[in-house]
Every structure is written in structure tokens, then in C-alpha cells.
Design a protein around this motif. Structure first.
Motif, PDB file in Angstrom:
ATOM      1  N   THR A 497      18.606  -8.264  -8.359  1.00 41.81           N
ATOM      2  CA  THR A 497      19.162  -8.559  -7.048  1.00 41.81           C
ATOM      3  C   THR A 497      19.174  -7.291  -6.209  1.00 41.81           C
ATOM      4  OG1 THR A 497      21.417  -8.178  -7.874  1.00 41.81           O
ATOM      5  CG2 THR A 497      20.588 -10.436  -7.907  1.00 41.81           C
ATOM      6  N   ILE A 498      18.958  -7.464  -4.910  1.00 33.80           N
ATOM      7  CA  ILE A 498      18.945  -6.331  -3.991  1.00 33.80           C
ATOM      8  C   ILE A 498      19.721  -6.705  -2.732  1.00 33.80           C
ATOM      9  CG2 ILE A 498      16.736  -5.452  -4.844  1.00 33.80           C
ATOM     10  CD1 ILE A 498      15.441  -6.650  -2.318  1.00 33.80           C
ATOM     11  N   GLY A 499      19.894  -5.724  -1.852  1.00 35.27           N
ATOM     12  CA  GLY A 499      20.618  -5.947  -0.607  1.00 35.27           C
ATOM     13  C   GLY A 499      22.052  -5.486  -0.717  1.00 35.27           C
ATOM     14  N   ARG A 500      22.658  -5.290   0.426  1.00 36.55           N
ATOM     15  CA  ARG A 500      24.038  -4.805   0.450  1.00 36.55           C
ATOM     16  C   ARG A 500      24.978  -5.740  -0.298  1.00 36.55           C
ATOM     17  NH1 ARG A 500      26.766  -4.563   6.224  1.00 36.55           N
ATOM     18  NH2 ARG A 500      26.673  -6.809   5.848  1.00 36.55           N
ATOM     19  N   ASN A 503      22.394 -10.359  -2.493  1.00 38.43           N
ATOM     20  CA  ASN A 503      22.103 -11.789  -2.344  1.00 38.43           C
ATOM     21  C   ASN A 503      20.615 -12.090  -2.214  1.00 38.43           C
ATOM     22  OD1 ASN A 503      21.958 -10.553   0.137  1.00 38.43           O
ATOM     23  ND2 ASN A 503      22.838 -12.243   1.283  1.00 38.43           N
ATOM     24  N   HIS A 504      19.763 -11.072  -2.411  1.00 39.44           N
ATOM     25  CA  HIS A 504      18.323 -11.278  -2.372  1.00 39.44           C
ATOM     26  C   HIS A 504      17.736 -11.011  -3.765  1.00 39.44           C
ATOM     27  CE1 HIS A 504      19.067 -11.332   1.830  1.00 39.44           C
ATOM     28  NE2 HIS A 504      19.198 -10.029   1.955  1.00 39.44           N
ATOM     29  N   LEU A 505      16.637 -11.677  -4.063  1.00 41.81           N
ATOM     30  CA  LEU A 505      15.986 -11.556  -5.369  1.00 41.81           C
ATOM     31  C   LEU A 505      14.678 -10.794  -5.219  1.00 41.81           C
ATOM     32  CD1 LEU A 505      15.799 -12.505  -8.388  1.00 41.81           C
ATOM     33  CD2 LEU A 505      14.508 -14.457  -7.536  1.00 41.81           C
ATOM     34  N   LYS A 506      14.493  -9.791  -6.040  1.00 42.16           N
ATOM     35  CA  LYS A 506      13.253  -9.018  -6.082  1.00 42.16           C
ATOM     36  C   LYS A 506      12.642  -9.188  -7.467  1.00 42.16           C
ATOM     37  CE  LYS A 506      10.488  -5.699  -4.335  1.00 42.16           C
ATOM     38  NZ  LYS A 506       9.665  -5.873  -3.138  1.00 42.16           N
ATOM     39  N   CYS A 507      11.315  -9.300  -7.522  1.00 38.98           N
ATOM     40  CA  CYS A 507      10.690  -9.504  -8.819  1.00 38.98           C
ATOM     41  C   CYS A 507       9.232  -9.070  -8.791  1.00 38.98           C
ATOM     42  CB  CYS A 507      10.778 -10.981  -9.235  1.00 38.98           C
ATOM     43  SG  CYS A 507       9.883 -12.094  -8.142  1.00 38.98           S
ATOM     44  N   GLU A 508       8.651  -9.029  -9.971  1.00 37.34           N
ATOM     45  CA  GLU A 508       7.217  -8.804 -10.122  1.00 37.34           C
ATOM     46  C   GLU A 508       6.610 -10.098 -10.656  1.00 37.34           C
ATOM     47  OE1 GLU A 508       4.045  -6.087 -12.700  1.00 37.34           O
ATOM     48  OE2 GLU A 508       6.204  -5.715 -12.853  1.00 37.34           O
ATOM     49  N   GLY A 512      -1.953 -12.992 -16.018  1.00 39.73           N
ATOM     50  CA  GLY A 512      -2.995 -12.239 -16.704  1.00 39.73           C
ATOM     51  C   GLY A 512      -2.845 -10.756 -16.413  1.00 39.73           C
ATOM     52  N   GLU A 513      -3.940 -10.144 -15.969  1.00 41.19           N
ATOM     53  CA  GLU A 513      -3.914  -8.707 -15.666  1.00 41.19           C
ATOM     54  C   GLU A 513      -3.530  -8.414 -14.218  1.00 41.19           C
ATOM     55  OE1 GLU A 513      -8.702  -8.364 -14.672  1.00 41.19           O
ATOM     56  OE2 GLU A 513      -7.907  -7.574 -16.543  1.00 41.19           O
ATOM     57  N   HIS A 514      -3.218  -9.458 -13.453  1.00 42.46           N
ATOM     58  CA  HIS A 514      -2.905  -9.285 -12.046  1.00 42.46           C
ATOM     59  C   HIS A 514      -1.394  -9.380 -11.821  1.00 42.46           C
ATOM     60  CE1 HIS A 514      -7.175  -9.571 -11.088  1.00 42.46           C
ATOM     61  NE2 HIS A 514      -7.224 -10.618 -11.905  1.00 42.46           N
ATOM     62  N   SER A 515      -0.910  -8.668 -10.806  1.00 38.91           N
ATOM     63  CA  SER A 515       0.516  -8.710 -10.480  1.00 38.91           C
ATOM     64  C   SER A 515       0.689  -8.646  -8.966  1.00 38.91           C
ATOM     65  CB  SER A 515       1.268  -7.554 -11.150  1.00 38.91           C
ATOM     66  OG  SER A 515       0.849  -6.312 -10.624  1.00 38.91           O
ATOM     67  N   LEU A 516       1.862  -9.091  -8.513  1.00 40.95           N
ATOM     68  CA  LEU A 516       2.169  -9.152  -7.082  1.00 40.95           C
ATOM     69  C   LEU A 516       3.663  -8.975  -6.908  1.00 40.95           C
ATOM     70  CD1 LEU A 516       1.061  -9.922  -4.168  1.00 40.95           C
ATOM     71  CD2 LEU A 516       1.734 -12.266  -4.719  1.00 40.95           C
ATOM     72  N   ASP A 517       4.058  -8.175  -5.922  1.00 40.84           N
ATOM     73  CA  ASP A 517       5.478  -8.024  -5.616  1.00 40.84           C
ATOM     74  C   ASP A 517       5.987  -9.313  -4.975  1.00 40.84           C
ATOM     75  OD1 ASP A 517       5.447  -5.439  -6.524  1.00 40.84           O
ATOM     76  OD2 ASP A 517       5.136  -4.555  -4.554  1.00 40.84           O
ATOM     77  N   GLY A 518       7.214  -9.686  -5.323  1.00 37.39           N
ATOM     78  CA  GLY A 518       7.817 -10.870  -4.734  1.00 37.39           C
ATOM     79  C   GLY A 518       9.229 -10.597  -4.279  1.00 37.39           C
ATOM     80  N   ILE A 519       9.612 -11.220  -3.173  1.00 40.10           N
ATOM     81  CA  ILE A 519      10.989 -11.121  -2.693  1.00 40.10           C
ATOM     82  C   ILE A 519      11.416 -12.492  -2.218  1.00 40.10           C
ATOM     83  CG2 ILE A 519      10.305 -10.449  -0.332  1.00 40.10           C
ATOM     84  CD1 ILE A 519      12.877  -8.654  -0.381  1.00 40.10           C
ATOM     85  N   ALA A 520      12.651 -12.855  -2.535  1.00 43.12           N
ATOM     86  CA  ALA A 520      13.206 -14.154  -2.152  1.00 43.12           C
ATOM     87  C   ALA A 520      14.553 -13.903  -1.479  1.00 43.12           C
ATOM     88  CB  ALA A 520      13.368 -15.056  -3.370  1.00 43.12           C
ATOM     89  N   PHE A 521      14.591 -14.093  -0.175  1.00 41.91           N
ATOM     90  CA  PHE A 521      15.809 -13.813   0.573  1.00 41.91           C
ATOM     91  C   PHE A 521      16.848 -14.913   0.343  1.00 41.91           C
ATOM     92  CE2 PHE A 521      12.539 -11.510   3.016  1.00 41.91           C
ATOM     93  CZ  PHE A 521      13.090 -10.242   2.945  1.00 41.91           C
ATOM     94  N   LYS A 522      18.084 -14.479   0.119  1.00 43.75           N
ATOM     95  CA  LYS A 522      19.230 -15.365  -0.096  1.00 43.75           C
ATOM     96  C   LYS A 522      18.995 -16.330  -1.263  1.00 43.75           C
ATOM     97  CE  LYS A 522      20.821 -15.150   4.695  1.00 43.75           C
ATOM     98  NZ  LYS A 522      21.190 -15.908   5.914  1.00 43.75           N
TER      99      LYS A 522
END
Length: 785
Positions: A497-500, A503-508, A512-522
Motif C-alpha cells: 500500500t502507498i499514499g499518505r 489507500n492505494h495499491l502498488k504492485c509488480e 513469464g519473463e516479462h513484468s509491468l508496474d501496476g498501480i490501483a488507486f483507492k
């Protein structure tokens, strides 16, 4: 299983038209597909959508009434007749007024402007203001973003000797005002090619017609009004928004420069900057006070004056935000206290609720509960209320209000939003009727929001090149939303979780061998609902995260689904009771307790958990009505675990606590140990029970291990067991250790303990799904046959 919060509907694409766009315009399959699914399905339409410029604007004189309006305006300018610009107090009204002010300056007109007060005068033309205008020597009044419904007011204006030119974009009533000229693309009989202009767009067309040339210098203001008014960003609105955003980047308007600064807009401006930054600040002044300061900011030529007004608008917007939060908190509490049968359509009322923000609060209620919502402000006289409504797909709010016509002295709107006034005493009746209408019009499915999915791609395809292609569709907004992309069979890692307010979700996101940053607000609340498994499906918007001159692809997650059974690894939890507290929610859960001492301890504490049921172990009596399963401690055998789970093949989640139990044996003694014990028995013939510990020490074994070996030998009839101890049997038959059920059970118990307690998450998941649930289901089927 983690269920998605919305219904996902994949947009359909015409493959032939997709191929045509690819061939004719050299577009990627993804971009061509997105265009066709949005109705941009010919090369001509696609060229205009992607590369349209000023040459693609329509002739303003195609608007019915424009020629007459311009002729009368030019007459007034030529004769020095004072003109009154009559505007509105929202962002569209403010920008429309500002466009007309700049236009009149450029045309050399004598003019003033007037915007009514939301709280003392209300929306639209009002007779008192017209009387005042006539008294001040005005002969011509030009409305912007208002007037199309002012039938009586226009009649009064004519009596006062005023000519009224109406420029508006709202839906016209059945009877139009008998004004000198009416310019509205929605007016019956108007053949203008596009009828979805904002008020600022109509004012921009008026400026084009009056000045006789394309008003490049007004594009920036027109874009703000168009985007802020939430009109569809297609056709001419798209041109205004796209070219206007470019103009904002290079603007010489001190007011827009100050607004950009106060909103923290750097680099290229986006529709998001207007929709969530500039627009709300312009709206704030009209919501809380008068809109005059916002107009002055947009028409001044003095930077220091513009900055002063921008700072004041920013302060008002912060005040507005606090006001919205306070009222929304009260409204949500009211909703939660309502009976279920009064929540199909939410109707709440409160004293002291600011009329200028209750529409925003209604939107908040729709966002939280996904129910048509009406928020009413109780007048200080305690007798009447004034309200704003927001709706959901499938529930036409205006038509619903029509059914309550007899208790609504004033109301109006459209399917998704409306306003009304009524007596406070009639609020319960309004609530009851609208809930009855909803029960007739809506199904259970209608209360689940819809997410329209534009395309599907793999993580490998979610690259910077792909995102740059998607940006060709910008600016995004109503009618042209940011593409929603479906990505399947991915794993979420490093979730946090991130934010003051955390209440936001951060993840990878991994595939397979590929990855992408993800963020889910609230969406931080779902972090406990995510298990580590490569079967996640998600819908989101691809974008670029720029940091320290580095560009990385990122997806803004809008919804997540985990199909099938989820296995949660809660082994090693410091407190199993705290874990049970986490699960004591709205979803019924079943608790399996295999060890008697644990069961007795929990039964004493059972009242602590209201929604957790104790499941019978290995009874075959049928499954309880639960969706989640909690495995509290270790089963004694695989058979016990399988038989317990046999009736729960459709469970959505299994939470594995599996506390470590104290076992007499930490490992199965080796065959050498068995040989050594047997040699000792062959030598001594008899061992007393009290001497087993001494025998164990002599053979470097734990007492429990020695006792186990003796018990296995007794079962295999190598020894005879008595109350006193063990005696060597005469001429025992040769048998293998594996023939001992005790040996087999102990080996299975230790193997099961190793598998359940010490394996990796991947192994645990596979073991439960394949060895327990799948086999149990197969055995149950065979048993049924």
C-alpha cells in the motif's frame, strides 16, 4: 476466487474494417481495432480523428439562427449600442462568458457581462436582471450556456424593449423562447452536422462567425469549457479539445498561465489536467460564491491580477473539497443506517448542506454504492428542500422523476443527472416511490457497474511503443475514454500500500519473463484478497510513468479478478486468532479444526466470531453454506483432509494456517535403527516399559523413536506386547516394515506435515488442488456410482 467489482463487456470489432484501416493508414492492429470499436470505421473518419486540424471545423453559419444573430450583433457594434453578455456560473458558463468577452473586445463592441448568483437568483435568465439591464440602457442581451428554456423571461424582455440572442447547447423544451435569434445545435430544424457542442463550443462558433476568421486565440479557453462540461470528445469537440490543449501549452492568456501554475501543470497539458485541476477550481467559485472572479481571471491582461484570482480560486476549491468530504461523510452514514429496501434509490437530506456541492456528493454516493442517488439540502425555513440527482446505467432519472410529478413543483434534467425542489414533508414519499420504480425497472445485474473492455493484450505487448500508439487517441474523456485493456494469466508480486492514507495499491505484474508496474488507486482494501498465483485477470489503462528522465510502461488497474480457487498461505502467523478476526466479515467462512485440544479451546472462544462456522471433520454429512475455508491446524492424515474437503470443491478460497503440532516423532527412524533395536531385543529377550528410555539412549535415539520401533515390531508380531513391556516372539515370520499400518500412518503423517508446513507456496497450492480437492472430487464421484 476474487470477484471483479464490475461486469466486463468486451467491445466488438469488425475484422474487415480493422484490416481496411490497417491497410489504408498503416495502423497497428491494436489501434485500428480501437478506432473501429468507437465507430471510427472508415479511412476518412480515422484520418480526421487522428490528424484533424482547423480545416475540419464546420462553417459556423451552418448553425440555424447564426446569420441573424451575427447581423444584429454587428449592427449593435456599428451603432455603439451597449451589449450585455448573460452567462452562467459553472465552468462551461464561465468559459463561454470569457470567450464572448474576448470576442467583443476584438470586435470593438461596447459591452458588459452578467452572471447570476447561484444562491440568490438561481440558474438562467431572470426577470429582475433583465429589468435592471433595460434600465441601464442595454438594448441587446446575448446569452451564453443558458436561455433555451427561458420562454417567459424572453417575453418579459421583449416588453422591456430588449432583443435577446440565445446561444445555448442544452436540450430545448417543446416550446422555444421567442427570442430575436436562437443558436443551439440541438434546436429542432437545425441541420448543423454536430449537435453535442458545449456552451463554450457554441460561443466559440459565434466568435468565428462574428470575427470572420478562425479564432485561434480562443481555443485554449474553449478547450477548458468543453472538457470541463463533460460533453463527448468526438467530432468538433475533439478538435476543440485537441487543438485547445496544444494552445494551452503555448498560451499567452495570463489567467490560464496562472491556473496552470496553481494546478502544477508542467509540460504537455492533458484532459486530466482540466477535468481534475483547472475545471474544479473554476467551478468552485460558482459553487460557493459568485463566478465573477473566475471570469476576471480569464479575461485580464495583467499577470499579477490573474495570479491573485488563481490563488483565490485554489483556496475556494480546497474549501469546496472539505465541504464535500464533510457532507459526503454524513450522507454515507445516513445510507448505511437505511433499511435495505430503501437503498435501491438513495435519497438523503441534510440541514446546512451547501446547494453548490450536493451534486458532487450525489456522484460520490453513486461511486460508493452504485445506486441512483439524490442529495437534498434542507432550506433554512425547514419547509422545502432543493436537490441534485445522479443515476446509473439503466435508470432514467428524469423519467423516474416524471412519475413523481405531483410532489415536485420544479424539476428537470436528463437520464443521468437532474435537479429538483420539493416540500421537506414529501421526501419520504419521494424515496418510497423511486425505490418502487427501481424495483420495477432494474434487475439485480443492473446494480453491478459495467466496465467496457476495448482490447486484450499480453504483458509482452504492453510496451512503450504500444502506449505511444494509444496516445494517438487522446484527448480522452466522455465519448472517447482512455482504452481499457484486459491482461490475463498474470501474477501480482511485491504488493504494497502507498499514499499518505495507505489507500492505494502498488504492485509488480509478472507474466513469464516479462513484468509491468501496476498501480490501483483507492483499492488498497483488496490487498488481503490477493493470493500469490499466476492466474490473475485485470483490466486497466496503459500509461507511461516518467521519473528522473526515465520512461517506464505502467498500467493503472481499474478492476481485478482471480478466477477459481485461491489458496492463501497464512502459515507461520503470529496469532491465528487475529487471522480469524480478519475473516469475520460479510462472507460466510468455514473453520476446520482437526486436533481435539484446539477444538476445545476454540469452542470456548466461538462467540468472538459471528460469521465463521465450525465445519464437521471427516463426517461426510454434507457441506455447510460457506465460500471460504480455514484450515486451522494439521490433519492427522491425507485421508482425513481429503474427506473433510470433499464437499467443498466449489469453495472460493482456502486459508492455510496449519499450526505446528507437537509430535512424538520428528522423523521416521531409519532401517538401521530398527535393526539395532531388534538386535538388542534378540540379546535381552525382554524390555520393561520403564527401561525403554535407557534402551533409546544406548542406541542414540529419542525415547519416542524407540517406543515407536517397539510398537511397530509388536504390530508385525516380532514382539509380544504386555502390561509390563515387550518380549521377543518365537520364530516370527519375515515381514517388511511397510506392512505395519502404524509405520505407514506415521510416515504419511510426517510427509503430510512436511508438505503442509514446510513446502513452498507453489507446492502447497498444487498439493491442495491436485492431491486433496481433485482426488477427493474424483473419489466422491466414484462413490456415487
Amino acid at each position: 476466487m476474487l470477484r471483479s467489482k464490475t461486469r466486463w463487456i468486451m467491445e466488438k470489432q469488425d475484422e474487415d474494417k480493422v484490416l481496411e484501416l490497417q491497410r489504408e493508414l498503416q495502423l497497428s492492429p491494436l489501434l485500428a481495432g480501437l478506432l473501429t470499436s468507437r465507430g471510427i470505421d472508415t479511412p476518412q473518419k480515422a484520418r480526421k480523428f487522428l490528424h484533424g486540424g482547423t480545416a475540419d471545423f464546420y462553417d459556423p453559419f451552418l448553425l440555424s439562427g447564426m446569420d441573424k444573430a451575427i447581423s444584429r450583433t454587428k449592427e449593435a457594434i456599428h451603432q455603439g449600442e451597449p451589449i450585455l453578455i448573460y452567462g452562467d456560473y459553472d465552468a462551461d458558463g464561465v468559459t463561454s462568458t470569457s470567450i464572448m468577452i474576448h470576442t467583443m473586445r476584438l470586435a470593438g463592441a461596447t459591452f458588459q457581462y452578467y452572471i447570476p448568483n447561484r444562491f440568490t437568483e438561481g440558474y438562467g435568465l431572470n426577470v429582475e436582471a433583465l429589468i435592471k439591464a433595460a434600465g441601464n440602457g442595454f438594448g441587446l442581451v446575448i446569452t451564453v450556456d443558458t436561455g433555451i428554456s427561458a420562454v417567459e423571461e424572453v417575453e418579459k424582455a421583449k416588453e422591456l424593449g430588449l432583443d435577446i440572442i440565445i446561444t445555448d447547447h442544452h436540450e430545448p423544451p417543446s416550446e422555444l423562447p421567442d427570442a430575436y435569434a436562437v443558436v443551439n445545435p440541438k434546436k429542432p430544424g437545425c441541420t448543423y452536422p454536430f449537435d453535442m457542442l458545449a456552451g463554450a463550443g457554441v460561443a466559440f462558433k459565434f466568435a468565428h462567425a462574428l470575427l470572420g476568421e478562425f479564432p485561434h486565440q480562443l481555443l485554449d479557453i474553449a478547450a477548458i469549457g468543453t472538457i470541463a462540461d463533460l460533453v463527448p470528445l468526438i467530432d468538433e469537440n475533439r478538435l476543440i479539445a485537441k487543438l485547445g490543449l496544444q494552445a494551452i501549452d503555448q498560451t499567452a492568456n495570463p489567467g490560464i498561465q496562472a491556473l496552470k501554475k496553481i494546478c502544477g501543470v508542467e509540460g504537455k497539458s492533458t484532459a486530466y489536467d482540466i477535468g481534475f485541476g483547472m475545471g474544479p477550481r473554476i467551478n468552485a467559485t460558482g459553487r460557493l460564491e459568485t463566478a465573477d472572479r473566475a471570469v476576471k481571471m480569464l479575461v485580464t491582461d495583467k499577470p499579477e491580477v490573474a495570479e491573485k484570482y488563481a490563488e483565490e480560486l485554489d483556496a475556494l476549491n480546497k474549501e469546496r473539497q472539505e465541504l464535500v468530504e464533510s457532507i459526503a461523510e454524513q450522507a454515507i452514514a445516513m445510507v448505511l443506517d437505511m433499511p435495505e429496501d430503501e437503498r435501491n434509490v438513495i435519497v438523503v437530506a441534510g440541514e446546512g448542506w451547501n446547494e453548490g456541492v450536493i451534486g458532487i456528493v450525489a456522484s460520490r454516493l453513486v461511486e460508493k454504492f452504485y445506486r441512483p442517488s439524490i442529495v437534498l439540502s434542507i432550506h433554512e425555513d425547514g419547509l422545502k428542500v432543493k436537490g441534485s440527482a445522479r443515476s446509473i446505467a439503466g435508470f432514467n432519472m428524469y423519467e423516474a422523476l416524471v412519475t413523481c410529478d405531483d410532489i415536485l413543483p420544479h424539476y428537470g434534467g436528463h437520464p443521468m443527472a437532474a435537479g429538483m425542489t420539493l416540500a421537506l414533508a414529501d421526501v419520504p414519499e419521494l424515496r418510497q416511490r423511486l425505490n418502487q420504480v427501481a424495483s420495477e425497472w432494474l434487475t439485480e445485474e443492473d446494480y453491478t457497474p459495467v466496465t467496457r473492455v476495448d482490447a486484450q493484450c499480453s504483458l509482452q505487448d504492453a510496451s512503450l511503443d504500444t502506449i505511444d500508439q494509444l496516445q494517438l487517441l487522446a484527448p480522452f474523456g466522455i465519448g472517447n475514454p482512455s482504452p481499457r485493456i484486459l491482461i490475463e494469466e498474470v501474477e501480482l508480486a511485491n504488493t504494497r500500500t502507498i499514499g499518505r492514507d495507505k489507500n492505494h495499491l502498488k504492485c509488480e505484474i509478472r507474466q513469464g519473463e516479462h513484468s509491468l508496474d501496476g498501480i490501483a488507486f483507492k483499492m488498497a482494501d483488496i490487498i488481503t484478497d490477493l493470493s500469490l498465483m499466476p492466474e490473475v485477470r485485470l483490466v486497466g489503462e496503459l500509461n507511461v510513468n516518467e521519473w528522473n528522465n526515465t520512461r517506464r510502461p505502467q498500467i493503472t488497474i481499474k478492476d481485478i479478478e482471480v478466477p477459481g480457487l485461491q489458496i492463501f498461505d497464512w502459515r507461520g502467523s503470529r496469532s491465528r486468532e487475529e487471522r480469524l478476526d480478519q475473516l469475520d466479515g460479510d462472507v460466510p467462512a468455514g473453520l476446520f479444526v482437526f486436533r481435539k485440544h484446539n477444538l476445545e479451546a476454540l469452542q470456548q472462544k466461538k462467540p468472538r466470531w459471528q460469521n465463521i462456522k465450525l465445519c464437521p471433520v471427516s463426517t461426510g454429512t454434507g457441506a455447510l453454506d460457506v465460500r471460504y475455508i480455514i484450515l486451522y491446524d494439521l490433519p492427522r492424515s491425507l485421508a482425513e483432509l481429503k474427506s473433510s474437503l470433499a464437499d467443498y470443491a466449489n469453495a472460493e478460497r482456502i486459508y492455510c494456517l496449519f499450526s505446528e503440532e507437537k509430535n512424538a516423532l520428528q522423523a521416521i527412524p531409519s532401517r538401521e535403527h530398527f535393526k539395532e533395536i531388534y538386535k538388542a531385543m534378540a540379546q535381552h529377550k525382554f524390555v520393561k516399559k520403564q527401561d525403554i528410555a535407557q534402551l533409546a539412549r544406548a542406541k542414540a535415539l529419542e525415547p519416542g523413536a524407540a517406543a515407536f520401533i517397539l510398537a511397530v515390531f509388536a504390530e508385525l508380531e516380532f514382539l509380544n506386547k504386555s502390561e509390563e513391556g515387550y518380549r521377543l516372539a518365537d520364530q516370527p515370520a519375515r515381514r517388511d516394515l511397510t506392512e505395519s499400518s502404524l509405520y505407514q500412518l506415521q510416515r504419511e503423517t510426517l510427509e503430510l506435515e512436511t508438505e503442509l508446513l514446510y513446502s513452498s507456496y507453489a507446492s502447497l497450492q498444487q498439493f491442495i488442488k491436485q492431491r486433496c480437492l481433485k482426488q477427493a472430487a474424483q473419489e466422491e464421484m466414484v462413490h456415487g456410482l
